[in-house]
Design a protein around this motif. Structure first.
Motif, PDB file in Angstrom:
ATOM      1  N   GLY A   1       8.769  12.868  -2.021  1.00 20.51           N
ATOM      2  CA  GLY A   1       8.790  12.205  -0.726  1.00 20.51           C
ATOM      3  C   GLY A   1       7.737  12.724   0.228  1.00 20.51           C
ATOM      4  O   GLY A   1       6.968  13.636  -0.096  1.00 20.51           O
ATOM      5  N   PRO A   2       7.699  12.160   1.429  1.00 19.32           N
ATOM      6  CA  PRO A   2       6.654  12.526   2.389  1.00 19.32           C
ATOM      7  C   PRO A   2       6.796  13.926   2.971  1.00 19.32           C
ATOM      8  O   PRO A   2       5.822  14.480   3.471  1.00 19.32           O
ATOM      9  N   ASP A   3       7.997  14.502   2.887  1.00 21.07           N
ATOM     10  CA  ASP A   3       8.211  15.829   3.458  1.00 21.07           C
ATOM     11  C   ASP A   3       8.380  16.909   2.401  1.00 21.07           C
ATOM     12  O   ASP A   3       8.798  18.028   2.716  1.00 21.07           O
ATOM     13  N   ASN A   4       8.111  16.572   1.140  1.00 15.17           N
ATOM     14  CA  ASN A   4       8.214  17.539   0.045  1.00 15.17           C
ATOM     15  C   ASN A   4       9.630  18.127  -0.042  1.00 15.17           C
ATOM     16  O   ASN A   4       9.799  19.308  -0.304  1.00 15.17           O
ATOM     17  N   ASP A   5      10.632  17.276   0.179  1.00 12.95           N
ATOM     18  CA  ASP A   5      12.005  17.790   0.186  1.00 12.95           C
ATOM     19  C   ASP A   5      12.979  16.980  -0.673  1.00 12.95           C
ATOM     20  O   ASP A   5      14.181  17.187  -0.604  1.00 12.95           O
ATOM     21  N   GLN A   6      12.468  16.056  -1.483  1.00 16.03           N
ATOM     22  CA  GLN A   6      13.317  15.242  -2.342  1.00 16.03           C
ATOM     23  C   GLN A   6      13.364  15.837  -3.745  1.00 16.03           C
ATOM     24  O   GLN A   6      12.345  16.299  -4.252  1.00 16.03           O
ATOM     25  N   PRO A   7      14.525  15.803  -4.394  1.00 13.85           N
ATOM     26  CA  PRO A   7      14.571  16.247  -5.795  1.00 13.85           C
ATOM     27  C   PRO A   7      13.882  15.214  -6.685  1.00 13.85           C
ATOM     28  O   PRO A   7      13.866  14.026  -6.372  1.00 13.85           O
TER      29      PRO A   7
ATOM     30  N   ALA B   1       0.852  -1.192   0.000  1.00 22.18           N
ATOM     31  CA  ALA B   1       0.000   0.000   0.000  1.00 22.18           C
ATOM     32  C   ALA B   1       0.887   1.241   0.000  1.00 22.18           C
ATOM     33  O   ALA B   1       1.982   1.249   0.573  1.00 22.18           O
ATOM     34  N   VAL B   2       0.431   2.286  -0.666  1.00 16.54           N
ATOM     35  CA  VAL B   2       1.207   3.513  -0.817  1.00 16.54           C
ATOM     36  C   VAL B   2       0.381   4.704  -0.329  1.00 16.54           C
ATOM     37  O   VAL B   2      -0.810   4.812  -0.617  1.00 16.54           O
TER      38      VAL B   2
ATOM     39  N   CYS C   1       3.233  19.007  -7.143  1.00 19.14           N
ATOM     40  CA  CYS C   1       4.141  17.857  -7.136  1.00 19.14           C
ATOM     41  C   CYS C   1       3.571  16.771  -6.233  1.00 19.14           C
ATOM     42  O   CYS C   1       2.894  17.067  -5.255  1.00 19.14           O
ATOM     43  N   TYR C   2       3.875  15.519  -6.564  1.00 18.54           N
ATOM     44  CA  TYR C   2       3.410  14.436  -5.704  1.00 18.54           C
ATOM     45  C   TYR C   2       4.554  13.879  -4.871  1.00 18.54           C
ATOM     46  O   TYR C   2       5.710  13.882  -5.265  1.00 18.54           O
ATOM     47  N   GLY C   3       4.173  13.426  -3.698  1.00 18.21           N
ATOM     48  CA  GLY C   3       5.074  12.679  -2.832  1.00 18.21           C
ATOM     49  C   GLY C   3       4.368  11.384  -2.485  1.00 18.21           C
ATOM     50  O   GLY C   3       3.183  11.393  -2.150  1.00 18.21           O
ATOM     51  N   ALA C   4       5.069  10.275  -2.595  1.00 22.85           N
ATOM     52  CA  ALA C   4       4.469   8.972  -2.303  1.00 22.85           C
ATOM     53  C   ALA C   4       5.471   8.140  -1.518  1.00 22.85           C
ATOM     54  O   ALA C   4       6.679   8.294  -1.681  1.00 22.85           O
ATOM     55  N   TRP C   5       4.963   7.263  -0.685  1.00 18.61           N
ATOM     56  CA  TRP C   5       5.831   6.378   0.083  1.00 18.61           C
ATOM     57  C   TRP C   5       5.049   5.138   0.474  1.00 18.61           C
ATOM     58  O   TRP C   5       3.829   5.130   0.509  1.00 18.61           O
ATOM     59  N   VAL C   6       5.807   4.065   0.727  1.00 18.91           N
ATOM     60  CA  VAL C   6       5.194   2.817   1.174  1.00 18.91           C
ATOM     61  C   VAL C   6       4.554   3.082   2.535  1.00 18.91           C
ATOM     62  O   VAL C   6       5.201   3.643   3.431  1.00 18.91           O
ATOM     63  N   ASN C   7       3.301   2.720   2.668  1.00 19.14           N
ATOM     64  CA  ASN C   7       2.579   2.954   3.912  1.00 19.14           C
ATOM     65  C   ASN C   7       3.293   2.231   5.061  1.00 19.14           C
ATOM     66  O   ASN C   7       3.498   1.030   4.998  1.00 19.14           O
TER      67      ASN C   7
ATOM     68  N   ILE D   1      11.053   4.364   1.871  1.00 22.50           N
ATOM     69  CA  ILE D   1      10.847   3.907   0.492  1.00 22.50           C
ATOM     70  C   ILE D   1       9.843   4.865  -0.122  1.00 22.50           C
ATOM     71  O   ILE D   1       8.643   4.772   0.133  1.00 22.50           O
ATOM     72  N   ASN D   2      10.362   5.843  -0.899  1.00 24.32           N
ATOM     73  CA  ASN D   2       9.464   6.885  -1.386  1.00 24.32           C
ATOM     74  C   ASN D   2       9.724   7.234  -2.839  1.00 24.32           C
ATOM     75  O   ASN D   2      10.695   6.783  -3.443  1.00 24.32           O
ATOM     76  N   ALA D   3       8.818   8.034  -3.379  1.00 23.07           N
ATOM     77  CA  ALA D   3       8.888   8.483  -4.776  1.00 23.07           C
ATOM     78  C   ALA D   3       8.467   9.944  -4.838  1.00 23.07           C
ATOM     79  O   ALA D   3       7.890  10.487  -3.897  1.00 23.07           O
ATOM     80  N   GLY D   4       8.742  10.574  -5.970  1.00 25.77           N
ATOM     81  CA  GLY D   4       8.386  11.980  -6.135  1.00 25.77           C
ATOM     82  C   GLY D   4       9.190  12.837  -5.177  1.00 25.77           C
ATOM     83  O   GLY D   4      10.387  12.622  -4.993  1.00 25.77           O
TER      84      GLY D   4
END
Length: 115
Positions: free
Chosen positions: A89-95, A31-32, A73-79, A84-87
């Motif tokens: 990330g959960p804190d809106n701080d990943q390139p 789940a994400v 922008c989207y941030g996604a991560w494994v629940n 383990i994240n994409a976009g």
């Protein structure tokens, strides 16, 4: 005088919000959790302490109201494991290279979350 009143009224009228959607496909086996972040203002969808939870192999349409031209922008991560994240990330701080979209009225953007 009438022109001045009309000009004042037009300037005071807020910009029309655009209605758009994100179609998120979770192609992972877990789940994400997903959040959408505005790059132009302090806004997060769905907001508060909520996330869009998408089960493994599922898809979800996420409608939002945004400002035309706004960058989303989207941030996604494994629940349960935000390491383990994409976009962004959960804190809106990943390139990211391809995780932001421009708000355009009555459009749908697709996000594929792959393993």
């Amino acid at each position: 005088m009438l022109r001045l009143a009309l000009a004042t009224l037009l300037l005071a009228t807020p910009a029309h919000a655009a209605e758009m959607a994100f179609f998120v496909k979770n192609l992972r086996s877990q789940a994400v959790a997903v959040e959408l972040f505005s790059r132009n203002r302090e806004t997060v969808w769905p907001g508060g302490d909520s996330v869009f939870l998408i089960q493994p192999g599922s898809q979800k349409s996420v409608p939002i109201s945004c400002n035309p031209g706004e960058s989303i922008c989207y941030g996604a991560w494994v629940n349960g494991n935000d390491q383990i994240n994409a976009g962004v990330g959960p804190d809106n701080d990943q390139p990211c290279d391809n995780c932001c979209f421009i708000c355009v009225e009555k459009t749908t953007e697709t996000i594929d979350l792959v393993p």
